[in-house]
Design a protein around this motif. Structure first.
Motif, PDB file in Angstrom:
ATOM      1  N   GLN A  51       0.816  -1.205   0.000  1.00 22.91           N
ATOM      2  CA  GLN A  51       0.000   0.000   0.000  1.00 22.91           C
ATOM      3  C   GLN A  51       0.859   1.268   0.000  1.00 22.91           C
ATOM      4  OE1 GLN A  51      -3.214  -1.602   0.307  1.00 22.91           O
ATOM      5  NE2 GLN A  51      -3.580   0.188  -0.937  1.00 22.91           N
ATOM      6  N   CYS A  70       1.307   3.530  -2.982  1.00 25.68           N
ATOM      7  CA  CYS A  70       0.286   4.489  -3.435  1.00 25.68           C
ATOM      8  C   CYS A  70       0.395   5.829  -2.722  1.00 25.68           C
ATOM      9  CB  CYS A  70      -1.115   3.927  -3.168  1.00 25.68           C
ATOM     10  SG  CYS A  70      -1.585   2.562  -4.226  1.00 25.68           S
ATOM     11  N   ASP A  82      -2.758  -2.066   8.797  1.00 26.70           N
ATOM     12  CA  ASP A  82      -2.828  -1.122   7.676  1.00 26.70           C
ATOM     13  C   ASP A  82      -4.071  -1.376   6.821  1.00 26.70           C
ATOM     14  OD1 ASP A  82      -0.545   0.108   8.404  1.00 26.70           O
ATOM     15  OD2 ASP A  82       0.711  -0.723   6.818  1.00 26.70           O
ATOM     16  N   HIS A 126      -7.515   2.275   7.645  1.00 23.61           N
ATOM     17  CA  HIS A 126      -7.572   3.434   6.746  1.00 23.61           C
ATOM     18  C   HIS A 126      -8.788   3.440   5.828  1.00 23.61           C
ATOM     19  CE1 HIS A 126      -3.565   4.692   7.973  1.00 23.61           C
ATOM     20  NE2 HIS A 126      -3.241   3.412   7.928  1.00 23.61           N
ATOM     21  N   VAL A 127      -9.763   2.598   6.140  1.00 21.98           N
ATOM     22  CA  VAL A 127     -10.946   2.556   5.277  1.00 21.98           C
ATOM     23  C   VAL A 127     -11.803   3.797   5.514  1.00 21.98           C
ATOM     24  CG1 VAL A 127     -12.952   1.206   4.581  1.00 21.98           C
ATOM     25  CG2 VAL A 127     -10.874   0.040   5.373  1.00 21.98           C
ATOM     26  N   PHE A 128     -11.936   4.156   6.792  1.00 20.52           N
ATOM     27  CA  PHE A 128     -12.660   5.366   7.185  1.00 20.52           C
ATOM     28  C   PHE A 128     -11.750   6.188   8.102  1.00 20.52           C
ATOM     29  CE2 PHE A 128     -16.038   2.201   6.486  1.00 20.52           C
ATOM     30  CZ  PHE A 128     -16.925   2.909   5.680  1.00 20.52           C
ATOM     31  N   ALA A 129     -12.119   7.437   8.317  1.00 23.03           N
ATOM     32  CA  ALA A 129     -11.365   8.262   9.263  1.00 23.03           C
ATOM     33  C   ALA A 129     -11.384   7.590  10.632  1.00 23.03           C
ATOM     34  CB  ALA A 129     -11.971   9.654   9.331  1.00 23.03           C
ATOM     35  N   GLN A 130     -12.529   7.007  10.973  1.00 19.66           N
ATOM     36  CA  GLN A 130     -12.679   6.288  12.234  1.00 19.66           C
ATOM     37  C   GLN A 130     -13.313   4.943  11.943  1.00 19.66           C
ATOM     38  OE1 GLN A 130     -14.870   8.700  14.990  1.00 19.66           O
ATOM     39  NE2 GLN A 130     -13.773   7.851  16.731  1.00 19.66           N
ATOM     40  N   PRO A 140     -15.602   1.985  11.789  1.00 19.13           N
ATOM     41  CA  PRO A 140     -16.926   1.610  12.296  1.00 19.13           C
ATOM     42  C   PRO A 140     -16.821   0.250  13.004  1.00 19.13           C
ATOM     43  CG  PRO A 140     -16.810   1.267   9.929  1.00 19.13           C
ATOM     44  CD  PRO A 140     -15.478   1.825  10.351  1.00 19.13           C
ATOM     45  N   TRP A 141     -17.826  -0.080  13.810  1.00 13.36           N
ATOM     46  CA  TRP A 141     -17.703  -1.295  14.628  1.00 13.36           C
ATOM     47  C   TRP A 141     -17.464  -2.570  13.834  1.00 13.36           C
ATOM     48  CZ3 TRP A 141     -20.886  -5.382  14.002  1.00 13.36           C
ATOM     49  CH2 TRP A 141     -22.126  -5.154  13.409  1.00 13.36           C
ATOM     50  N   PRO A 142     -18.052  -2.752  12.635  1.00 10.76           N
ATOM     51  CA  PRO A 142     -17.786  -4.033  11.969  1.00 10.76           C
ATOM     52  C   PRO A 142     -16.291  -4.233  11.688  1.00 10.76           C
ATOM     53  CG  PRO A 142     -19.645  -2.921  10.920  1.00 10.76           C
ATOM     54  CD  PRO A 142     -19.007  -1.930  11.850  1.00 10.76           C
ATOM     55  N   ILE A 143     -15.623  -3.155  11.286  1.00 10.98           N
ATOM     56  CA  ILE A 143     -14.188  -3.291  10.987  1.00 10.98           C
ATOM     57  C   ILE A 143     -13.406  -3.525  12.274  1.00 10.98           C
ATOM     58  CG2 ILE A 143     -12.155  -2.062  10.117  1.00 10.98           C
ATOM     59  CD1 ILE A 143     -13.879  -0.849   7.960  1.00 10.98           C
TER      60      ILE A 143
END
Lengths: 331, 354
Positions: free
Chosen positions: B111, B114, B327, B331-335, B337-340
């Motif tokens: 990653q 990129c 990693d 980095h999928v969201f700023a914060q 979410p619970w599933p991740i």
């Protein structure tokens, strides 16, 4: 102590407009793009008056190209703007799917946070308004299953404005779905100015101990009617408006079914691959041993949304929901 | 159409002047800078192919033959401008600021490959074809709305012109008059499909006409033609005179990627002939010899020092500690979410990490 807040009676579509107006006033970088959003104020009038107030550099009539609207919005979002891209109908979003799937949803992840795409895509959706073909699709699952996207659906004017403001403030891409059936079905007191309805939080519309009902968007009206009928039969429903479809409000779902031991999930999207399956697995993961009956789902069918002469057959009805409620209570 | 869009050139294949407009600017210093950058990218590219053959990186996408197009155009861009490459444009991105290590990391499947250097607006390689034209248009549009004089450049191949996003990108840029340069490298093949099967149009540049846009066609193996004409397009963009579509005629000697065999779809004698006749580096070498700028010792030392730089980058790439799986989650969201978060925790638990 009471705080006096000025309110206005607004329909959902007016509340959506007001949410954009409030944020455009407050933030220079908030812009609106889409087909017919300028002079015409959008085909549903969701952007009515915005071009007069903010000018055509911020309320932009774009060429008729959904990929173009979403793709350029991605560039604008990466470079300091907060675009609100309007899809005329969710059923027209498909040409832009590649842009959302391969770019908007994953630029943050790809670049380890170097680039981000803080944008909102608004789209009216759902059946029940006698719209022409393709205009009535309910394909939220295409996006709840897309890592990197948040998906939200208000069901009333108050939530619509507060959730839209939260979506605009969110640092990541949000798909904001607006149920067409709710656009003008009711008026509600909506506060002037800015307020937030948080994303990721469901709302309990009615407290009950016997059956949990999970629904969102236009189905809220249907399940509210069903819950009333059930109540006349002595069944008390815990009615939950999910509001955010990704990420779901796990805590409220679990808390509700652990209390009732029974659940009915209602959505107009097709059963297979629909959000009901995700909620079912969430109930399984959190509350299996609390359940007293298999969970029932009342959904649209695994068929294309039919032309409107048949749409009432396609859409979940209060009668079907009542039958499901009776089934889980009589198990 | 070839007459309306003539192939612009400054030096021909023998390294002789065909257009002296920019003669006073073509100094020994600029020439050597261009040659250095082209040789650097060529040696990098050959190293990339070798590393793939040795199993030290994954699939690699070679660009040998296209150095002049990429370097001439990238050098025309300025600090703060935006660059949107494809997966075949490392010569452009290394010229614009990417480190060689980062480029190797990309093909190592990491990653970090990129991630742009601080302050550099280099987008990760666009993998879906033509989608990046819209991002370049969007970022350039943002610069226009902010009132800066920054521009975007976006790279794409001949096959990309068949995609809807190519047309939507050009149309939006034209309608909103945004400062973007659409830089097409026409290397004649989209993987195996020759350009005659891709389009009936005789040129790509002519497609600009449909969008009331400046379109130019140039010898993509003449680094001077690429540099000066791209610079003009960028200057026009900065002045608010709108976008430009540039078609740079070039050729890739090798495969589409290290996973295919070009002899299946193309006569490789053609590549061998072009390597002799039209090669961008040989052309510049001939020019330098004609202009008495060439010095064998300089060339030898240059190759040695560039080779050392590339070897060092390979070493740095290989010595990087393995990436942590966080990693992937963080980095999928700023914060998260619970599933991740719950998936991350369960995965860590499954590994005995917590």
């Amino acid at each position: 102590m009471t705080t006096l807040v000025d309110t206005k009676k607004l329909t959902m579509v007016q509340a959506v407009t007001d949410g954009m107006r409030v944020m455009m006033k407050e933030h220079e970088n908030v812009i609106v793009l889409g087909e017919d959003v300028g002079q015409n104020g959008g085909v549903f009038r969701a952007t009515d008056g915005l071009v007069a107030e903010f000018g055509d550099q911020r309320v932009i009539d774009t060429p008729l190209a959904e990929s173009g609207i979403i793709g350029t919005s991605i560039g604008l979002a990466m470079n300091g703007f907060k675009p609100i891209a309007e899809m005329q109908f969710l059923g027209f979003i498909y040409p832009g799917f590649n842009q959302i799937m391969t770019h908007a949803s994953r630029i943050r992840a790809r670049t380890l946070g170097s680039f981000t795409v803080p944008m909102v895509i608004r789209a009216p959706f759902g059946a029940g308004v006698r719209a022409p073909e393709i205009h009535s699709d309910s394909v939220e699952s295409l996006f709840t299953g897309m890592p990197g996207m948040k998906v939200v659906v208000p069901s009333n004017p108050y939530d619509a404005k507060g959730m839209l403001i939260s979506a605009i403030e969110d640092p990541d891409p949000v798909l904001f779905l607006e149920p067409m059936r709710c656009y003008r079905s009711t008026k509600m007191d909506v506060p002037d100015g800015k307020y937030n309805v948080p994303l990721g939080k469901a709302a309990r519309l009615q407290e009950g101990e016997d059956v949990s009902i999970f629904a969102y968007g236009a189905m809220i009206d249907v399940v509210t009617k069903a819950a009333k009928t059930a109540e006349e039969k002595g069944i008390k429903c815990d009615v939950i408006d999910l509001r955010t479809l990704y990420p779901l409000d796990k805590d409220m779902i679990a808390e509700s079914v652990q209390k009732t031991g029974r659940a009915v999930i209602v959505h107009e999207a097709p059963g297979t691959g629909g959000l009901g399956e995700t909620i079912l697995s969430l109930i399984n993961d959190t509350s299996f041993l609390h359940m007293r009956a298999p969970v029932e789902r009342v959904t649209g069918f695994d068929t294309p949304v039919p032309m409107f002469a048949l749409e009432d057959h396609y859409l979940p009805s209060a009668e079907r929901v009542v039958q499901a409620i009776e089934k889980v209570t009589q198990f | 159409m070839e007459k309306l869009f003539p192939k612009m050139q400054i030096i021909n294949e023998n390294g002789e002047w065909t257009d002296e407009t920019y003669r006073s600017e073509i100094t020994e210093e600029l020439t050597k800078e261009l040659y250095t950058k082209m040789l650097r990218s060529r040696l990098f590219d050959r190293k990339g192919v070798n590393l793939q053959r040795q199993g030290r990186i994954g699939t690699y996408v070679p660009f040998e033959g296209q150095e002049a197009s990429q370097i001439g155009s990238a050098l025309a861009m300025g600090e703060g401008d935006w660059m949107f490459p494809t997966y075949r444009d490392h010569a452009a991105t290394m010229t614009f600021g990417h480190s060689l290590k980062t480029l190797f990391l990309y093909w190592k499947g990491r990653q970090e490959g990129c991630v742009p250097p601080a302050g550099k607006n280099i987008f990760p390689p666009a993998v879906p074809i033509a989608s990046q034209l819209l991002h370049a248009t969007g970022t350039a549009w943002a610069e226009k709305l902010k009132g800066t004089d920054r521009a975007s450049i976006v790279y794409f191949g001949d096959g990309a012109t068949s995609e809807g996003d190519f047309h939507e990108g050009l149309n939006f840029a034209s309608v909103f008059n945004v400062p973007v340069v659409f830089f097409n490298q026409n290397n004649g093949f989209a993987i195996s499909v020759p350009i005659e099967k891709q389009m009936k149009s005789k040129t790509i540049a002519q497609k600009a006409v449909a969008y009331e846009m400046e379109g130019i066609r140039l010898d993509g193996n003449d680094v001077f033609a690429v540099y000066f004409h791209t610079r003009t397009a960028v200057e026009r963009a900065r002045k608010g005179e709108g976008p430009t579509l540039i078609e740079a005629l070039t050729w890739r000697y090798g495969a589409h990627t290290t996973a295919d065999d070009p002899s299946k779809y193309r006569d490789q004698n053609e590549s061998a002939m072009r390597r002799e006749k039209t090669d961008p580096l040989l052309r510049l070498e001939r020019f330098m010899k004609n202009e008495s700028m060439w010095d064998e010792k300089w060339a030898e030392d240059l190759e040695a020092s560039l080779t050392a730089e590339i070897e060092e980058a390979v070493k740095e790439m290989e010595e990087m500690p393995a990436p942590h799986y966080n990693d992937m989650f963080d980095h999928v969201f700023a914060q998260n979410p619970w599933p991740i978060d719950s998936q991350k925790e369960a995965y860590a638990h499954s590994r005995g990490d917590r």
